[in-house]
Design an enzyme around this catalytic site. Structure first.
Site, PDB file in Angstrom:
ATOM      1  N   GLU A 283      26.494  47.163 -13.337  1.00 51.70           N
ATOM      2  CA  GLU A 283      26.737  46.234 -12.075  1.00 51.70           C
ATOM      3  C   GLU A 283      27.989  45.444 -12.206  1.00 51.70           C
ATOM      4  O   GLU A 283      28.924  45.049 -11.414  1.00 51.70           O
ATOM      5  CB  GLU A 283      25.844  45.429 -11.662  1.00 51.70           C
ATOM      6  CG  GLU A 283      25.813  45.111 -10.179  1.00 51.70           C
ATOM      7  CD  GLU A 283      24.483  44.343  -9.808  1.00 51.70           C
ATOM      8  OE1 GLU A 283      24.243  44.305  -8.493  1.00 51.70           O
ATOM      9  OE2 GLU A 283      23.626  44.035 -10.556  1.00 51.70           O
ATOM     10  N   HIS A 304      13.726  64.775 -28.747  1.00 54.01           N
ATOM     11  CA  HIS A 304      13.143  66.115 -28.659  1.00 54.01           C
ATOM     12  C   HIS A 304      13.463  66.603 -27.187  1.00 54.01           C
ATOM     13  O   HIS A 304      12.845  67.554 -26.627  1.00 54.01           O
ATOM     14  CB  HIS A 304      11.538  66.237 -28.757  1.00 54.01           C
ATOM     15  CG  HIS A 304      11.274  65.806 -30.167  1.00 54.01           C
ATOM     16  ND1 HIS A 304      10.594  66.701 -31.103  1.00 54.01           N
ATOM     17  CD2 HIS A 304      10.982  64.496 -30.765  1.00 54.01           C
ATOM     18  CE1 HIS A 304      10.347  66.042 -32.307  1.00 54.01           C
ATOM     19  NE2 HIS A 304      10.639  64.709 -31.961  1.00 54.01           N
ATOM     20  N   LYS A 418      23.009  48.829   1.493  1.00 54.34           N
ATOM     21  CA  LYS A 418      22.111  47.972   2.180  1.00 54.34           C
ATOM     22  C   LYS A 418      22.571  48.004   3.745  1.00 54.34           C
ATOM     23  O   LYS A 418      21.564  48.164   4.470  1.00 54.34           O
ATOM     24  CB  LYS A 418      22.390  46.444   1.791  1.00 54.34           C
ATOM     25  CG  LYS A 418      21.593  46.123   0.314  1.00 54.34           C
ATOM     26  CD  LYS A 418      21.865  44.621  -0.022  1.00 54.34           C
ATOM     27  CE  LYS A 418      21.277  44.523  -1.329  1.00 54.34           C
ATOM     28  NZ  LYS A 418      21.653  43.034  -1.776  1.00 54.34           N
TER      29      LYS A 418
END
Length: 443
Positions: A283, A304, A418
């Site tokens: 951010e 793995h 948003k």
């Protein structure tokens, strides 16, 4: 004391320290004197020394109150309002903290998503359990935590009545304005402050993180003390500072064609500290079409799976390994008379020793495979050492943002989703945008 080691970097880079020193000095000046982009949000830089001592005492008193009357604390927040606290609790207490026998309350982190299943599950877990709520939001209108708070406030008031619930709701919010502050004042809830000059992702050492951390029984004096030690080191502004070493190495690697940083730790308890780090750097740096992409892995489990890509995939990543040091619990491999698995050569060796050799073997393999490696040697796995580590990453992030010539303290890109979400949900004032978006979605 924490340190950074740049392992065999001569395989990947020419010497870069002298070349980057002027940029780092400029970044240092901007952080220390609040003179750069986003300077209104550099209150965290001197926070470990200048924090509000009276509020700190109130945080500890509130934590004791919650420990005394509650078997659980529901922490409601998203992003920087929960990742730091969860990272610290998991790291120092255990990812299985809520399952352990203990004298402190369970801590449930909610309001960081929009899952009905997750909400119902925690509400069910609270059946017959005395609980309190810490709602964390600067504005009080962020969708995810605001929705969650409605559910848990309603449950508190149903169970204890409005007066009883008032003693169990703690709001961490703006000191003077905003929907949550207004509501808290009207209802008489105890409040703590999200400082105006500290952004969410840098707020773990404020009330945002400290109240949940204290409720879990962690020594917040030691946490702040560790941060203060690292702050003093970073104030010197030279390559003796581990943040300078880290910021310089990652910037040089970015410029050399390694735009992806993978943070790794060999302790599963560090998982949410990895998540906190990803938000902090992602951010802060990801702007103006610039920035390293922060990713994370949990070793040895991810060796793995992602280990294959890291060893043999596209050579555009570098790895930073956090080494926390020795475990508090020393376990030794038992001997098996039949030795059916062929592991008797490890009989009597500690798990720490085996982990250390796995770490060293992976480091050498990845270097030989063309992956640059940085090592962050933490001072241990305790509150003071974690305070050092938190401040180290925060300061490194500030330096890195200024090296990239971006504002490390805003997040304009977060607002895009948003606005679309509000429009699609039918929020008043977004009608035109809703029709436009629905047309794009083919509705």
């Amino acid at each position: 004391m924490l340190d950074v080691k740049v392992f065999q970097m001569e395989k990947f880079l020419k010497p870069y320290e002298e070349e980057l020193a002027p940029g780092l000095k400029d970044a240092q000046e901007k952080l220390q004197n609040a003179s750069g982009l986003g300077s209104d949000f550099t209150g965290w830089v001197h926070l470990p020394r200048d924090y509000d001592k009276d509020e700190f005492a109130r945080i500890k008193a509130a934590a004791k109150k919650i420990q005394g009357n509650s078997q659980a604390l529901v922490v409601i927040g998203i992003g920087g309002s929960y990742l730091g606290a969860r990272g610290v609790v998991d790291c120092l207490c255990s990812p299985n903290y809520n399952l352990k026998k203990k004298d402190t309350p369970n801590v449930y982190f909610m309001g960081n998503g929009l899952s009905a299943d997750a909400m119902k599950e925690v509400l069910d877990l609270l059946e017959g359990v005395d609980f309190s709520v810490n709602v964390i939001s600067k504005s009080g209108t962020t969708t995810e935590p605001a929705v969650a708070f409605r559910f848990f406030r309603a449950e508190l008031e149903k169970r204890y009545g409005k007066e009883g619930a008032k003693e169990r709701i703690f709001a961490t919010t703006d000191k003077a304005r905003g929907a949550l502050k207004s509501l808290a004042t009207a209802e008489g809830w105890e409040t703590f402050v999200v400082p105006d000059n500290v952004g969410g992702r840098y707020s773990v050492l404020t009330a945002v993180g400290l109240l949940p951390i204290a409720v879990a029984g962690i020594d917040i004096d030691a946490l702040m003390g560790g941060a203060a030690k690292m702050m003093e080191v970073c104030e010197k502004g030279t390559y003796d500072c581990p943040s300078w070493k880290y910021a310089a190495a990652r910037f040089a690697l970015y410029k050399a064609g390694y735009p992806i940083e993978v943070l790794a730790c060999y302790d599963p308890a560090f998982r949410f500290m990895l998540e906190w780090w990803k938000q902090l750097f992602g951010e802060s740096e990801g702007k103006d079409k610039k920035g390293l992409f922060p990713a994370s892995v949990e070793f040895t489990a991810d060796l793995h799976s992602m280990g294959q890509y890291m060893q043999d995939g596209t050579r555009n990543i570098f790895e930073t390994v956090v080494r926390l040091g020795a475990s508090d619990n020393q376990l030794y491999v038992p001997k098996d008379e039949d030795d059916g698995d062929g592991l008797n050569f490890l009989a009597g060796e500690s798990m720490d020793y085996i982990r250390e050799k796995a770490m060293e073997g992976t480091l050498l393999a990845h270097i030989e495979g063309g992956v640059p490696n940085l090592i962050v040697e933490a001072g241990g796995k305790n509150a003071e050492a974690l305070g050092e580590l938190i401040y180290f990453f925060e300061y490194s992030c500030g330096l890195s943002g200024y090296l990239l010539e971006v504002n490390p303290f805003d997040q304009p890109g977060v607002e895009a989703y948003k606005k679309n979400m509000f429009a699609l949900l039918g929020k008043p004032g977004y009608e035109d945008r809703k029709a436009e978006l629905e047309a794009k979605l083919g509705k």
